[in-house]
Design a protein around this motif. Sequence first.
Motif, PDB file in Angstrom:
ATOM      1  N   THR A 185    -128.719 100.308  75.478  1.00 53.46           N
ATOM      2  CA  THR A 185    -129.211  98.932  75.474  1.00 53.46           C
ATOM      3  C   THR A 185    -128.581  98.094  76.583  1.00 53.46           C
ATOM      4  OG1 THR A 185    -127.512  98.241  73.883  1.00 53.46           O
ATOM      5  CG2 THR A 185    -129.634  98.984  72.980  1.00 53.46           C
ATOM      6  N   THR A 190    -133.109  94.359  77.573  1.00 59.24           N
ATOM      7  CA  THR A 190    -132.712  94.474  76.174  1.00 59.24           C
ATOM      8  C   THR A 190    -133.056  93.193  75.409  1.00 59.24           C
ATOM      9  OG1 THR A 190    -130.924  95.219  74.720  1.00 59.24           O
ATOM     10  CG2 THR A 190    -130.353  93.622  76.450  1.00 59.24           C
ATOM     11  N   TYR A 191    -133.148  93.297  74.096  1.00 56.55           N
ATOM     12  CA  TYR A 191    -133.590  92.174  73.271  1.00 56.55           C
ATOM     13  C   TYR A 191    -132.849  92.220  71.934  1.00 56.55           C
ATOM     14  CZ  TYR A 191    -136.547  96.127  71.937  1.00 56.55           C
ATOM     15  OH  TYR A 191    -136.993  97.383  71.587  1.00 56.55           O
ATOM     16  N   ALA A 192    -133.054  91.218  71.097  1.00 55.86           N
ATOM     17  CA  ALA A 192    -132.220  91.010  69.906  1.00 55.86           C
ATOM     18  C   ALA A 192    -132.176  92.222  68.972  1.00 55.86           C
ATOM     19  CB  ALA A 192    -132.701  89.774  69.151  1.00 55.86           C
ATOM     20  N   ASP A 193    -133.319  92.829  68.698  1.00 54.53           N
ATOM     21  CA  ASP A 193    -133.325  93.948  67.751  1.00 54.53           C
ATOM     22  C   ASP A 193    -133.495  95.304  68.430  1.00 54.53           C
ATOM     23  OD1 ASP A 193    -135.946  93.503  68.485  1.00 54.53           O
ATOM     24  OD2 ASP A 193    -136.785  93.858  66.480  1.00 54.53           O
ATOM     25  N   HIS A 194    -133.129  95.360  69.713  1.00 51.34           N
ATOM     26  CA  HIS A 194    -133.271  96.589  70.484  1.00 51.34           C
ATOM     27  C   HIS A 194    -132.505  97.744  69.832  1.00 51.34           C
ATOM     28  CE1 HIS A 194    -133.179  98.425  74.843  1.00 51.34           C
ATOM     29  NE2 HIS A 194    -133.793  99.194  73.986  1.00 51.34           N
ATOM     30  N   ALA A 196    -131.426  98.058  66.796  1.00 52.15           N
ATOM     31  CA  ALA A 196    -131.975  98.389  65.470  1.00 52.15           C
ATOM     32  C   ALA A 196    -133.238  99.230  65.603  1.00 52.15           C
ATOM     33  CB  ALA A 196    -132.273  97.103  64.694  1.00 52.15           C
ATOM     34  N   ARG A 197    -134.052  98.937  66.584  1.00 51.61           N
ATOM     35  CA  ARG A 197    -135.281  99.707  66.779  1.00 51.61           C
ATOM     36  C   ARG A 197    -134.977 101.130  67.256  1.00 51.61           C
ATOM     37  NH1 ARG A 197    -139.768  97.228  70.246  1.00 51.61           N
ATOM     38  NH2 ARG A 197    -140.853  98.997  69.317  1.00 51.61           N
ATOM     39  N   THR A 199    -132.231 102.785  66.578  1.00 52.10           N
ATOM     40  CA  THR A 199    -131.692 103.466  65.399  1.00 52.10           C
ATOM     41  C   THR A 199    -132.808 103.880  64.454  1.00 52.10           C
ATOM     42  OG1 THR A 199    -129.611 102.242  65.557  1.00 52.10           O
ATOM     43  CG2 THR A 199    -130.136 103.234  63.433  1.00 52.10           C
ATOM     44  N   ALA A 200    -133.752 102.976  64.229  1.00 54.60           N
ATOM     45  CA  ALA A 200    -134.881 103.283  63.349  1.00 54.60           C
ATOM     46  C   ALA A 200    -135.722 104.429  63.894  1.00 54.60           C
ATOM     47  CB  ALA A 200    -135.748 102.036  63.160  1.00 54.60           C
TER      48      ALA A 200
END
Length: 224
Positions: A185, A190-194, A196-197, A199-200
Amino acid sequence: MPRPRPIIFDCDGVLVDSEPLAARAYERVYEKHGMPGVHGGIIAQCVGMKQSDIIARIRELTGHQFPAAAAGDIWAETKMLFTEELKPTPGIAAFLETIEGDRCVASSSSIERINHSLAVTGLAQFFGEAIYSSSMVKNGKPAPDIFLFAAARMGADPADCIVIEDSPFGIQGAVAAGMKAIGYTGGGHTYADHAARLTAAGADFVCADWQEISRQLSGLGVPA
């Protein structure tokens, strides 16, 4: 000593900080052809895709049908921006100088774009001819094709390979190929939920810089 595990690098957004420039190129070219509104938020949903898939996704999101005969305009605009402004991601050159073992590039971009990106940023020396494009396989990311192709070219077992990717599509492809996946990231897009996405999508680790990736690789048996 065991052989170091092979590392497969995505190019755009991992080796080179290209995604903001690429988004600007798409916006300019679409507007030039009378199709405004293709802003960075739309292109962000296409990160990791090859150009033909990006054009299809933009059509789904905006209704804009980009003329096939003008597809070359996208690379022309992108190449100009890359030549003028493209930089490597922070710390990548020092990282590449220290890692051992086989490494390659596996990117959704064309071979011409990958080679140009690596040349203008001074990173070409670290990969030689070990550069692979989704144009060489049937299906682009998130399919595993490009990663399996890269592993075969390196003579490596996919299960031994470690992939470093910045996009959920790339992480999904690496996981589908049976490879260890590290999310990155540290690019300018990059962005706020990068994280998390990524990881998902299946990333085993998500790292914001190359020092952190070095620490994670050490735990995976890769001196870095």
